[in-house]
Design an enzyme around this catalytic site. Structure first.
Site, mmCIF file in Angstrom:
data_model
loop_
_atom_site.group_PDB
_atom_site.id
_atom_site.type_symbol
_atom_site.label_atom_id
_atom_site.label_comp_id
_atom_site.label_asym_id
_atom_site.label_seq_id
_atom_site.Cartn_x
_atom_site.Cartn_y
_atom_site.Cartn_z
ATOM 1 N N HIS A 1 1.812 49.340 -0.098
ATOM 2 C CA HIS A 1 0.370 49.575 -0.026
ATOM 3 C C HIS A 1 -0.185 50.148 -1.333
ATOM 4 O O HIS A 1 -1.273 50.720 -1.328
ATOM 5 C CB HIS A 1 0.067 50.543 1.124
ATOM 6 C CG HIS A 1 0.329 49.942 2.470
ATOM 7 N ND1 HIS A 1 0.781 50.662 3.539
ATOM 8 C CD2 HIS A 1 0.229 48.675 2.916
ATOM 9 C CE1 HIS A 1 0.932 49.869 4.590
ATOM 10 N NE2 HIS A 1 0.611 48.659 4.234
ATOM 11 N N LYS B 1 4.525 39.774 4.164
ATOM 12 C CA LYS B 1 5.000 38.453 4.595
ATOM 13 C C LYS B 1 5.009 38.417 6.109
ATOM 14 O O LYS B 1 5.175 39.459 6.762
ATOM 15 C CB LYS B 1 6.422 38.205 4.074
ATOM 16 C CG LYS B 1 6.794 36.743 4.030
ATOM 17 C CD LYS B 1 6.161 36.059 2.832
ATOM 18 C CE LYS B 1 6.457 34.586 2.790
ATOM 19 N NZ LYS B 1 5.988 34.014 1.526
HETATM 20 P P1 NAD Z 1 6.946 23.043 3.301
HETATM 21 O O1 NAD Z 1 7.214 23.314 4.720
HETATM 22 O O2 NAD Z 1 5.655 22.416 2.929
HETATM 23 O O3 NAD Z 1 8.107 22.154 2.646
HETATM 24 C C1 NAD Z 1 9.467 22.453 2.675
HETATM 25 C C2 NAD Z 1 10.240 21.148 2.552
HETATM 26 O O4 NAD Z 1 11.626 21.437 2.389
HETATM 27 C C3 NAD Z 1 10.103 20.263 3.789
HETATM 28 O O5 NAD Z 1 9.767 18.954 3.381
HETATM 29 C C4 NAD Z 1 11.496 20.329 4.437
HETATM 30 O O6 NAD Z 1 11.838 19.158 5.121
HETATM 31 C C5 NAD Z 1 12.382 20.542 3.199
HETATM 32 N N1 NAD Z 1 13.682 21.161 3.471
HETATM 33 C C6 NAD Z 1 13.990 22.167 4.306
HETATM 34 N N2 NAD Z 1 15.300 22.470 4.264
HETATM 35 C C7 NAD Z 1 15.844 21.626 3.372
HETATM 36 C C8 NAD Z 1 17.177 21.439 2.877
HETATM 37 N N3 NAD Z 1 18.183 22.183 3.292
HETATM 38 N N4 NAD Z 1 17.383 20.462 1.945
HETATM 39 C C9 NAD Z 1 16.353 19.715 1.498
HETATM 40 N N5 NAD Z 1 15.078 19.848 1.938
HETATM 41 C C10 NAD Z 1 14.823 20.790 2.851
HETATM 42 O O7 NAD Z 1 7.118 24.474 2.580
HETATM 43 P P2 NAD Z 1 6.495 24.941 1.206
HETATM 44 O O8 NAD Z 1 5.200 25.617 1.482
HETATM 45 O O9 NAD Z 1 6.561 23.842 0.221
HETATM 46 O O10 NAD Z 1 7.506 26.120 0.809
HETATM 47 C C11 NAD Z 1 8.759 25.850 0.186
HETATM 48 C C12 NAD Z 1 9.267 27.108 -0.492
HETATM 49 O O11 NAD Z 1 8.281 27.583 -1.423
HETATM 50 C C13 NAD Z 1 9.531 28.300 0.447
HETATM 51 O O12 NAD Z 1 10.611 29.042 -0.063
HETATM 52 C C14 NAD Z 1 8.264 29.110 0.340
HETATM 53 O O13 NAD Z 1 8.470 30.472 0.672
HETATM 54 C C15 NAD Z 1 7.947 28.932 -1.128
HETATM 55 N N6 NAD Z 1 6.555 29.185 -1.478
HETATM 56 C C16 NAD Z 1 5.538 28.495 -0.917
HETATM 57 C C17 NAD Z 1 4.237 28.752 -1.298
HETATM 58 C C18 NAD Z 1 3.064 27.948 -0.767
HETATM 59 O O14 NAD Z 1 1.962 28.131 -1.302
HETATM 60 N N7 NAD Z 1 3.222 27.080 0.194
HETATM 61 C C19 NAD Z 1 3.966 29.756 -2.250
HETATM 62 C C20 NAD Z 1 5.032 30.440 -2.827
HETATM 63 C C21 NAD Z 1 6.323 30.141 -2.438
#
Ligand code: NAD
Length: 467
Positions: free
Chosen positions: A63, A105
């Site tokens: 915070h 989170k």
């Molecule tokens: P998403 O759900 O849009 O996409 C994730 C993709 O990964 C999916 O297509 C899924 O099928 C695939 N996947 C899952 N397990 C897998 C594996 N073992 N091998 C290959 N592919 C696999 O999620 P996202 O929003 O793109 O988030 C992905 C990562 O990025 C996470 O770690 C998340 O915390 C991080 N992140 C996301 C954001 C955001 O703005 N969305 C911001 C910062 C960090």
């Protein structure tokens, strides 16, 4: 008893960096601990009338700045340890890129593919209601965003639920990553991937650093592999490809594919939409399983799925010279050491995927200001540029065509300003942590942590936390 594996990993990286800072162990312990942890369960009435108990978490790690900020994830991996680790990463990430939020989170332990759209809406709305009741959501307290398994649709449901129970004039700022019509901002959907691109581009422009790992400067011609073609992975791949990099491999849930001559992202996306997977795509060779392609020959490997993907088991076989951590926590600390020893450059998650929270910050500012970026100044800027161009025309033989005038006299609208703010943030922050890396002769992850600890620690020092 909870097994704090991921949270421990984050704290190990923190401890390593803390040794380069001036703060005493008491203050460092306070900085590491999670301020508030909420674990809730609630019943879901499924479409067939049966009742299922849903588990959800929200963790506010720090915070020291308010509101706290962090995504909401829908995945079977969600638990208290993961949510604490990801909340802590958010605190450090925001500090690294100078976004004035504390870290938080949230997550719900479900596989979203097992539920109908109506069920997902009921889960999201009920979760939001519970967060509200416990004071874990609000434009001035805690602001969720999309993460793994969630997107604009879920954020829209969260806002709509919040609005029904709160009369806060800044209600739109209670969540970011919303659809445009509900107070979202242009560029948020692609922001994390766009930021990943800017970060990798900046790293690749540094001649000295590229020389060290035996690569030419620039993005053009570099071969890359992406794990996870979701929001972050797809957009990272899109911008890298547009800049001339060659996508040679992709890993998804159903398997992995490889083609050293390049894979067409548009055709692959169409194929995936039709078939539900990437395996069998005729523009590439299908490999043994989802993980094989991570070990393929390439310049850049972008893990963009989930944590712990590069680990003690496969790290020795990873060949990429640059690891661009688009996902949160994709490399375990053991793997980090192995890959680093081989001489590869690891661009860490607590910097590289900060594009999402950066544009979320812009969205939140837009919501609490109640005005779109560019609304006041765009036309004024355009008229000023036109006046300057007309003076140039008057004193020279040069006549600008309508097309040239349109290009040269373009004012900054929301999309342009967001993109420019994001690029500025990613470029400046990279150079800030790269300087720290060189000064202390550490890796970039440690440098990013040093940067974050110094910024957060200074605020704690002046907060009088021990009254
Ligand atoms: P998403 O759900 O849009 O996409 C994730 C993709 O990964 C999916 O297509 C899924 O099928 C695939 N996947 C899952 N397990 C897998 C594996 N073992 N091998 C290959 N592919 C696999 O999620 P996202 O929003 O793109 O988030 C992905 C990562 O990025 C996470 O770690 C998340 O915390 C991080 N992140 C996301 C954001 C955001 O703005 N969305 C911001 C910062 C960090």
């Amino acid at each position: 008893m909870i097994d704090y594996k991921f949270f421990d990993q984050v704290n190990r990286a923190f401890d390593k960096a803390a040794a380069y800072t001036r703060f005493d162990s008491g203050l460092l312990s306070q900085m590491k601990s999670c301020n508030d942890i909420l674990h809730i369960t609630f019943p879901l009435e499924r479409d067939d009338g049966s009742i299922e108990v849903i588990h959800g978490w929200r963790v506010e790690h720090s915070h020291h700045k308010l509101p706290t900020k962090g995504g909401i994830r829908y995945s079977l991996t969600v638990n208290e340890d993961e949510t604490m680790a990801l909340a802590a990463l958010m605190t450090y990430k925001c500090a690294v890129v100078n976004v004035p939020f504390g870290g938080a989170k949230g997550g719900i332990r479900i596989n979203k593919n097992d539920y109908s759209d109506q069920e997902l809406e009921r889960i999201t709305r009920r979760f939001t209601f519970q967060l509200y009741k416990k004071n874990f959501i609000g434009p001035g307290s805690d602001v969720p965003a999309p993460d793994y398994g969630t997107g604009a649709r879920e954020m829209g449901w969260i806002l709509d639920t919040f609005r029904q129970i709160s009369s806060d004039i800044n209600a739109e700022g209670c969540v970011t990553g919303k659809p445009l019509g509900q107070g979202g901002i242009r560029g948020r959907t692609e922001a994390t991937g766009r930021g990943v691109f800017f970060g990798i581009e900046e790293a690749c422009s540094n001649k000295e650093d590229m020389n060290k790992i035996g690569l030419e400067t620039g993005i053009e011609g570099k071969a890359f592999v992406v794990q996870g073609l979701g929001n972050v992975g797809y957009h990272s791949a899109k911008y890298l490809t547009e800049a001339g990099a060659i996508m040679v491999g992709i890993a998804e849930m159903d398997g992995s594919i490889y083609n050293e001559n390049g894979i067409d992202l548009k055709k692959l996306t169409d194929y995936r939409r039709e078939t539900g997977g990437i395996v069998g795509f005729e523009g590439a060779q299908t490999l043994e399983d989802s993980n094989t392609v991570l070990e393929a020959k390439c310049d850049i490997l972008i893990p963009a799925a989930l944590e712990n993907q590069l680990n003690a088991e496969n790290a020795q076989r990873i060949k990429a010279k640059i690891i661009g951590e688009a996902a949160n926590g994709p490399t375990t600390s053991e793997a980090h050491e192995i890959i680093k020893k081989r001489g590869a450059l690891i661009i860490p998650d607590n910097y590289l995927n900060a594009g999402g929270v950066t544009v979320s910050y812009f969205e939140w500012l837009k919501n609490i200001q109640h005005v779109r970026f560019g609304r006041m100044g765009k036309r004024f800027e355009e008229d000023s540029y036109k006046r300057i161009l007309s003076v140039i025309e008057a004193v020279s033989d040069r006549k600008f065509s309508d097309k040239e005038l349109k290009y040269l006299a373009k004012g900054g609208g929301e999309a342009e300003l967001v993109d420019s703010g994001l690029k500025d943030t990613m470029v400046n922050s990279y150079n800030e942590i790269n300087e720290i890396r060189k000064k202390h002769e550490v890796d970039l992850r440690t440098a990013a942590f040093i940067s974050a600890i110094n910024k957060v620690g200074e605020i704690y020092e002046h907060m009088g936390i021990f009254p």
